[in-house]
Each structure stands twice: as C-alpha cells, then as structure tokens.
Design an enzyme around this catalytic site. Structure first.
Site, PDB file in Angstrom:
ATOM      1  N   ILE A 222     -48.204 101.331  78.124  1.00  0.00           N
ATOM      2  CA  ILE A 222     -48.503 101.203  79.553  1.00  0.00           C
ATOM      3  C   ILE A 222     -47.702 102.341  80.183  1.00  0.00           C
ATOM      4  O   ILE A 222     -46.508 102.499  79.913  1.00  0.00           O
ATOM      5  CB  ILE A 222     -48.110  99.806  80.109  1.00  0.00           C
ATOM      6  N   SER A 223     -48.361 103.180  80.965  1.00  0.00           N
ATOM      7  CA  SER A 223     -47.702 104.373  81.504  1.00  0.00           C
ATOM      8  C   SER A 223     -46.520 103.986  82.393  1.00  0.00           C
ATOM      9  O   SER A 223     -46.477 102.910  82.980  1.00  0.00           O
ATOM     10  CB  SER A 223     -48.693 105.199  82.329  1.00  0.00           C
ATOM     11  N   GLN A 224     -45.593 104.925  82.494  1.00  0.00           N
ATOM     12  CA  GLN A 224     -44.442 104.765  83.389  1.00  0.00           C
ATOM     13  C   GLN A 224     -44.939 104.640  84.841  1.00  0.00           C
ATOM     14  O   GLN A 224     -45.836 105.385  85.252  1.00  0.00           O
ATOM     15  CB  GLN A 224     -43.575 106.019  83.228  1.00  0.00           C
TER      16      GLN A 224
END
Ligand code: SAH
Length: 213
Positions: A63-65
């Site tokens: 899950i992207s930052q």
C-alpha cells in the site's frame, strides 16, 4: 476493525505530517483525513496504519506511502466527475482517495488475488469505482478512453505509449518512471501529438510488471 476516535485522531496527525511535507490540496487532505487506512491493511500492520510509510499487502505488493498518494493525487488535479484511469489497484486505498474527490474511476490490477480481494472489499466500505478490471495496465483501457487523468501506482521502466494516447487534450498522466528508483513524471496533453513533460523528485515503487498472473 471499526473506525474509532483513536483512529480519527491518528489520521488527523497524519494529515498534519502531510501538510508539513508540503501537501496543499484541501480536497486531498480531507480525503486522507476521512479514509480508514487501517481497514486496507493486514492485521499485523494495523498499528502502523497512520504512519507515513508504505506497508506490505497481499501478493508481495505494498500500500503506497500516504505522502506518495497525496503527491500523485495533487499532480493529477482531479475535479468532480473527472474520468480517471488508475493502474495498480492494489489495496484500493488510492482508488478510495480518487472516489472521495468525486472522480469516476476505472482501476486495473494484474494480480488475480488482489483484484479479487479489493473488488469485494472496496464496495463493502462504500467505495464504488465504475469498474474493476483484471488486466495489464501497460495497455491502458482503450474502450473507455479518453481520460481526464491517468495515474500509475507502480514503477514503470518506460512510459507506455497507450497511456499517453488515451488522454484527453488537457488530460494528465502521473507516472513514476525508472527501474530501481523512479522519478515522478507528469505529462499534460496539449494537442493530438503535443505533450508537456514535468519531472518531480525521486520515489520508490514496486515494479509495473508485464504478464499477468
Ligand atoms: N494503488 C495501490 C498501490 C499498490 S502497489 C494502493 O494504494 O494500495 C502497485 C500495484 O500495481 C500492485 O498491486 C501490483 O500488483 C500492480 N501492478 C503491477 N504491474 C501492473 C500492471 N502491469 N497492470 C496493472 N497493475 C499492475
């Protein structure tokens, strides 16, 4: 896992971190302040949901930052009712941000496991893209083109031509380009064959892969 006051408090702290890092778009900050990011993560990482970091999800993906999600969404400059193509559904968190902004979203994922999981989970949370597609993002989604915006959430070794050609005139493609480290790129279509290119800082993404599984 419900959304509690504690989660809301942690989210507000995360929003403040993003403001300190330079995110200005009010609608983007509001979306991040609203979406229960902990629901998009596996149980082992729940305590970290409101830390500004990427975390593992299923199928060796991340899950992207939050900062990256905010930065890319800001560059996309989404307006209500915009037609947006997202490449790399993953956990669906970025999809939820786009939906909070009022976009009509088409989202493509190449990993069957994530496609199945997220296409079931997001509507349960009340987030309904126009379509979840199991397919190869390198090709875009020509049958729904043209788009006001296309966002790629995996590192692309090169800029896929179909994505540029599926933009409206005035449309924007936000894409991290590079092998080990990626440079965030924004392309704005100025005419049938004219594109303006802007480069931003370095980011790290999981790779945009060919051959789906
Ligand atoms: N937007 C996601 C980020 C997930 S990481 C989130 O907020 O959670 C990138 C995702 O891109 C992974 O789920 C990966 O499986 C997917 N992906 C990789 N190559 C792809 C391709 N060619 N087409 C579509 N999706 C791809």
């Amino acid at each position: 896992m419900n959304d509690t006051f504690r989660h809301k408090g942690l989210r507000q702290q995360l929003v403040n971190v993003l403001i300190d890092k330079g995110i200005k778009n009010e609608a983007v900050l509001k979306a991040i302040g609203k979406i229960p990011r902990h629901r998009f993560m596996d149980s082992g990482f729940l305590d970290h949901a409101y830390v500004d970091k990427a975390f593992p999800i299923a199928a060796d993906q991340t899950i992207s930052q939050p900062y990256t999600v905010a930065f890319q969404t800001e560059l996309l400059n989404v307006k209500r009712e915009d037609k947006i193509l997202e490449i790399g559904t993953g956990s669906g968190y970025q999809t939820a941000v786009l939906l909070e902004l009022g976009a009509r979203v088409y989202t493509i994922e190449r990993q069957k496991e994530l496609f199945k999981k997220t296409s079931k989970f997001l509507p349960e949370l009340g987030y309904r893209p126009k379509s979840f597609i199991f397919g190869d993002g390198y090709k875009g989604l020509p049958q729904e083109a043209p788009y006001d915006g296309i966002i790629v959430t995996a590192g692309a070794p090169f800029v896929p031509k179909p994505l540029l050609s599926q933009l409206k005139v005035g449309g924007r493609l936000v894409i991290p380009v590079g092998e080990d480290v990626q440079i965030m790129n924004l392309f704005i279509r100025k005419g049938p064959k004219e594109f303006e290119q802007h480069e931003f800082g370095e980011f790290r993404f999981v790779p945009l892969l060919e051959d789906k599984n």
